[in-house]
Design an enzyme around this catalytic site. Sequence first.
Site, mmCIF file in Angstrom:
data_model
loop_
_atom_site.group_PDB
_atom_site.id
_atom_site.type_symbol
_atom_site.label_atom_id
_atom_site.label_comp_id
_atom_site.label_asym_id
_atom_site.label_seq_id
_atom_site.Cartn_x
_atom_site.Cartn_y
_atom_site.Cartn_z
ATOM 1 N N ARG A 7 0.843 -1.178 0.000
ATOM 2 C CA ARG A 7 0.000 0.000 0.000
ATOM 3 C C ARG A 7 0.882 1.232 0.000
ATOM 4 O O ARG A 7 1.713 1.407 0.884
ATOM 5 C CB ARG A 7 -0.842 -0.042 1.284
ATOM 6 C CG ARG A 7 -2.125 0.686 1.214
ATOM 7 C CD ARG A 7 -2.974 0.331 2.407
ATOM 8 N NE ARG A 7 -2.418 0.805 3.675
ATOM 9 C CZ ARG A 7 -3.142 1.273 4.663
ATOM 10 N NH1 ARG A 7 -4.459 1.351 4.536
ATOM 11 N NH2 ARG A 7 -2.604 1.655 5.791
ATOM 12 N N THR A 24 -0.910 7.682 -0.803
ATOM 13 C CA THR A 24 -2.209 7.589 -1.495
ATOM 14 C C THR A 24 -3.085 6.480 -0.911
ATOM 15 O O THR A 24 -4.292 6.457 -1.144
ATOM 16 C CB THR A 24 -2.002 7.281 -2.982
ATOM 17 O OG1 THR A 24 -1.413 5.962 -3.092
ATOM 18 C CG2 THR A 24 -1.076 8.289 -3.639
ATOM 19 N N ASP A 79 0.652 -2.330 12.235
ATOM 20 C CA ASP A 79 1.104 -2.793 10.923
ATOM 21 C C ASP A 79 1.400 -4.292 10.997
ATOM 22 O O ASP A 79 2.424 -4.727 11.537
ATOM 23 C CB ASP A 79 2.350 -2.020 10.488
ATOM 24 C CG ASP A 79 2.676 -2.294 9.022
ATOM 25 O OD1 ASP A 79 2.765 -3.483 8.643
ATOM 26 O OD2 ASP A 79 2.822 -1.332 8.253
ATOM 27 N N ASP A 128 4.723 -5.592 9.363
ATOM 28 C CA ASP A 128 5.908 -5.272 10.174
ATOM 29 C C ASP A 128 5.984 -6.167 11.408
ATOM 30 O O ASP A 128 7.062 -6.624 11.796
ATOM 31 C CB ASP A 128 5.879 -3.800 10.611
ATOM 32 C CG ASP A 128 6.351 -2.873 9.507
ATOM 33 O OD1 ASP A 128 6.878 -3.371 8.496
ATOM 34 O OD2 ASP A 128 6.189 -1.647 9.667
HETATM 35 O O1 LIG Z 1 -7.089 -2.429 2.704
HETATM 36 P P1 LIG Z 1 -5.843 -1.672 2.393
HETATM 37 O O2 LIG Z 1 -5.984 -0.208 2.707
HETATM 38 O O3 LIG Z 1 -5.364 -1.906 0.997
HETATM 39 O O4 LIG Z 1 -4.731 -2.154 3.406
HETATM 40 C C1 LIG Z 1 -4.521 -3.497 3.702
HETATM 41 C C2 LIG Z 1 -3.196 -3.955 3.211
HETATM 42 O O5 LIG Z 1 -2.154 -3.305 3.963
HETATM 43 C C3 LIG Z 1 -1.298 -4.294 4.499
HETATM 44 O O6 LIG Z 1 -0.263 -4.612 3.652
HETATM 45 P P2 LIG Z 1 0.980 -3.599 3.418
HETATM 46 O O7 LIG Z 1 0.675 -2.681 2.287
HETATM 47 O O8 LIG Z 1 1.358 -2.973 4.705
HETATM 48 O O9 LIG Z 1 2.106 -4.564 2.916
HETATM 49 P P3 LIG Z 1 2.926 -5.662 3.730
HETATM 50 O O10 LIG Z 1 2.004 -6.808 3.927
HETATM 51 O O11 LIG Z 1 4.042 -5.974 2.823
HETATM 52 O O12 LIG Z 1 3.367 -5.058 5.015
HETATM 53 C C4 LIG Z 1 -2.217 -5.460 4.710
HETATM 54 O O13 LIG Z 1 -1.538 -6.675 4.895
HETATM 55 C C5 LIG Z 1 -3.069 -5.437 3.472
HETATM 56 O O14 LIG Z 1 -2.495 -6.093 2.370
HETATM 57 O O1 LIG Z 2 -4.158 -1.089 10.173
HETATM 58 C C1 LIG Z 2 -3.567 -1.497 9.152
HETATM 59 C C2 LIG Z 2 -3.917 -1.067 7.872
HETATM 60 C C3 LIG Z 2 -3.242 -1.562 6.807
HETATM 61 N N1 LIG Z 2 -2.240 -2.443 7.008
HETATM 62 C C4 LIG Z 2 -1.891 -2.866 8.242
HETATM 63 O O2 LIG Z 2 -0.968 -3.679 8.386
HETATM 64 N N2 LIG Z 2 -2.565 -2.371 9.291
HETATM 65 MG MG LIG Z 3 2.608 -3.555 6.032
#
Ligand SMILES: O=P(O)(O)OC[C@H]1O[C@H](OP(=O)(O)OP(=O)(O)O)[C@H](O)[C@@H]1O
Ligand SMILES: O=c1cc[nH]c(=O)[nH]1
Ligand SMILES: [Mg+2]
Length: 209
Positions: free
Chosen positions: A104, A108, A200, A203
């Site tokens: 994400r 944005t 997160d 993370d």
């Molecule tokens: O509904 P959204 O607003 O799209 O957010 C959700 C997304 O955000 C997080 O991933 P992230 O982008 O943090 O990637 P990661 O899993 O690599 O940490 C989560 O695991 C989802 O995939």
């Molecule tokens: O709360 C949130 C939203 C998006 N992605 C995450 O990992 N946590």
């Molecule tokens: Mg993430």
Amino acid sequence: MNVHTIDHPLVKHKLGLLRSGGISTKHFRELANELATLLTYEATQGLELVEEPAEGWNGTPIRIEQIKGKKVTIVPILRAGLGMLDGVTTLLPSARISVVGLYRNEETLEPVPYFEKFVQDLDERLAIVIDPMLATGGSMVATLDMLKAKGCQRIKVIVLVATPEGIARVSRSHPEIELYTAAVDEGLDSNGYIVPGLGDAGDKLFGTR
Ligand SMILES: O=P(O)(O)OC[C@H]1O[C@H](OP(=O)(O)OP(=O)(O)O)[C@H](O)[C@@H]1O
Ligand SMILES: O=c1cc[nH]c(=O)[nH]1
Ligand SMILES: [Mg+2]
């Protein structure tokens, strides 16, 4: 969209522990996988069965029930979806795995695709998409778009925490989806994080805090 919020005491208990601040990576991983197993049990409730002939313990011919057809592909959304994969394969050990890479954009909040690898015969399989967080819904809608573009016709989604905003966004684009979640939280903060949420999840699972 049909939203199944699983209010089993084990799910509530484990989700409560998962929300705790200061949780270790080890404990977060364990709980995310345990919750994934419990939600998979619910999400597979409607799988179709067929009767097959078999030989019983004493050599007598018997009929056994088995899950029908080409079965399932599990679709973790990288990275955080990997944190649920072991929990899902505990119950579906033969399932094929398709992978979608999305992150994400922090400004944005829109999803940025960087990887995809789907199994064959997607049109004959039930896809179970897994990701701990359904926040704005952008990542999930992008994943469902990709699966359908490859011919996938039957899709279920398992998340640990969803928001009303994310549910509304997925419902608009993919109203037929069945969603299984441990909780529907209050909403999003000004940075797009779920409240109360988990923080997160990627993370926490990967130790990149
Ligand atoms: O509904 P959204 O607003 O799209 O957010 C959700 C997304 O955000 C997080 O991933 P992230 O982008 O943090 O990637 P990661 O899993 O690599 O940490 C989560 O695991 C989802 O995939
Ligand atoms: O709360 C949130 C939203 C998006 N992605 C995450 O990992 N946590
Ligand atoms: Mg993430």
